[in-house]
Design a protein around this motif. Structure first.
Motif, PDB file in Angstrom:
ATOM      1  N   ASP A 258       0.830  -1.205   0.000  1.00 10.87           N
ATOM      2  CA  ASP A 258       0.000   0.000   0.000  1.00 10.87           C
ATOM      3  C   ASP A 258       0.864   1.254   0.000  1.00 10.87           C
ATOM      4  OD1 ASP A 258      -2.355  -1.479   0.071  1.00 10.87           O
ATOM      5  OD2 ASP A 258      -2.378  -1.551   2.257  1.00 10.87           O
ATOM      6  N   LEU A 259       0.341   2.328  -0.603  1.00 12.46           N
ATOM      7  CA  LEU A 259       1.067   3.593  -0.578  1.00 12.46           C
ATOM      8  C   LEU A 259       1.322   4.020   0.866  1.00 12.46           C
ATOM      9  CD1 LEU A 259      -0.562   5.687  -3.450  1.00 12.46           C
ATOM     10  CD2 LEU A 259       1.487   4.259  -3.523  1.00 12.46           C
ATOM     11  N   PRO A 260       2.504   4.593   1.183  1.00 12.88           N
ATOM     12  CA  PRO A 260       3.471   5.138   0.213  1.00 12.88           C
ATOM     13  C   PRO A 260       4.252   4.105  -0.577  1.00 12.88           C
ATOM     14  CG  PRO A 260       4.347   5.311   2.425  1.00 12.88           C
ATOM     15  CD  PRO A 260       2.924   4.839   2.559  1.00 12.88           C
ATOM     16  N   GLY A 261       4.148   2.821  -0.224  1.00 14.65           N
ATOM     17  CA  GLY A 261       4.731   1.776  -1.046  1.00 14.65           C
ATOM     18  C   GLY A 261       6.198   1.530  -0.823  1.00 14.65           C
ATOM     19  N   PHE A 262       6.965   2.592  -0.612  1.00 15.71           N
ATOM     20  CA  PHE A 262       8.401   2.475  -0.398  1.00 15.71           C
ATOM     21  C   PHE A 262       8.681   2.263   1.086  1.00 15.71           C
ATOM     22  CE2 PHE A 262       7.723   5.272  -4.044  1.00 15.71           C
ATOM     23  CZ  PHE A 262       8.515   4.675  -5.009  1.00 15.71           C
ATOM     24  N   GLY A 263       9.627   1.388   1.392  1.00 11.38           N
ATOM     25  CA  GLY A 263       9.951   1.158   2.787  1.00 11.38           C
ATOM     26  C   GLY A 263      11.158   0.257   2.944  1.00 11.38           C
ATOM     27  N   LYS A 264      11.419  -0.113   4.201  1.00  8.83           N
ATOM     28  CA  LYS A 264      12.528  -1.003   4.535  1.00  8.83           C
ATOM     29  C   LYS A 264      11.990  -2.184   5.323  1.00  8.83           C
ATOM     30  CE  LYS A 264      16.142   2.529   4.630  1.00  8.83           C
ATOM     31  NZ  LYS A 264      17.342   3.025   5.368  1.00  8.83           N
ATOM     32  N   LEU A 265      12.806  -3.228   5.435  1.00  6.75           N
ATOM     33  CA  LEU A 265      12.454  -4.405   6.214  1.00  6.75           C
ATOM     34  C   LEU A 265      13.290  -4.446   7.482  1.00  6.75           C
ATOM     35  CD1 LEU A 265      12.139  -7.307   3.613  1.00  6.75           C
ATOM     36  CD2 LEU A 265      10.367  -5.772   4.473  1.00  6.75           C
TER      37      LEU A 265
END
Length: 279
Positions: A258-265
């Motif tokens: 889901d947006l914002p869609g960008f991320g880290k693990l």
């Protein structure tokens, strides 16, 4: 934390800067989670995805020399929940004829549908279409594969691309152009791939369908989907990719996050937690 990212959002888009390259996630559609979508090897029980809409994202990548789409969504008539790609491109000041390349993570209907109209004609006639050569070998070599009903539905849907096959270049992993590298992530389909965007030492991996149900698959990497062509290989790829992403602290974005869609693990118990980038 990613040192210099800058994030901008609208209702259906989220853009970040990766060095000198701008990457915009476009939420093109929503789709109902199919019943029985989640599966696990060995007959182990898996949760039923709640009745909800799964995001379908595609990505606009603006480099110094090219205007690239990564996937094109489900396509079809523009509504509140589907077919918004061309309209969203217009809101970003881009036209279909401005697109120089369309890179496909793989050729399932929710990734190529927005590239063709209902008659199978190209909506991006000036663009070069690019996909891993194993997608061609699996889908268009003249042999009908064996597989479950979900796999065969996707195989049959891909035949809608027959009219635009002359636009395709079939490639091996590696650098597609300055700043964009194809990374083979097989299992979901034979040619399933991600695209690593890199500029000025910053990177993001657009990893396609490594996950379909983020609420479940980040925490349990053993959960796959019924339309994985090779479930065992898909699981192996999912585990190894998540492990490397978490170790490296790399930014990722997927078709179904889901947006914002960008991320880290981040490591969380036996699995991972997805941490979206903040505005």
């Amino acid at each position: 934390m990613h040192a210099n990212y800058r994030i901008q959002r609208t209702d259906h888009t989220c853009a970040i800067s990766i060095g000198e390259i701008r990457v915009t996630a476009i939420r093109e559609s929503f789709v109902d989670a199919p019943s029985g979508m989640l599966v696990k090897g060995g007959g182990l029980p898996v949760p039923e995805v709640p009745a909800s809409k799964i995001s379908i994202n595609c990505f606009l990548v603006e480099t110094a020399s090219a205007l690239v789409l990564i996937d094109t969504g489900l396509g079809g008539r523009e509504t509140e929940v589907s077919g918004r790609l061309v309209a969203e491109l217009g809101r970003l000041g881009k036209r279909a004829e401005d697109i120089s390349h369309v890179f496909f993570t793989h050729l399932h209907a929710d990734h190529f549908g927005g590239a063709i109209d209902e008659d199978g004609l190209s909506l991006f006639p000036r663009a070069t279409f690019v996909a891993h050569s194993s997608e061609r070998d699996f889908l268009f070599a003249g042999a009908v594969p064996s597989g479950n009903e979900a796999v065969m539905q996707q195989f049959n849907a891909a035949q809608r691309l027959q009219g635009v096959l002359p636009q395709f270049e079939w490639v091996a992993p590696g650098q597609m152009m300055p700043g964009i590298e194809l990374v083979h992530l097989p299992g979901h389909t034979p040619g399933h791939s991600g695209f690593r965007i890199e500029s000025q030492g910053e990177t993001v991996l657009l990893w396609g369908d490594i996950v379909h149900a983020p609420d479940w698959q980040f925490s349990d990497t053993g959960i796959g989907v019924s339309f994985d062509v090779n479930a065992g290989l898909a699981e192996e790829t999912r585990r190894s990719t998540m492990r490397k992403i978490a170790e490296d602290g790399q930014i990722i974005a997927g078709t179904h996050t889901d947006l914002p869609g960008f991320g880290k693990l981040e490591v969380s118990g036996a699995g991972y937690r997805f941490v979206p980038l903040a505005d």
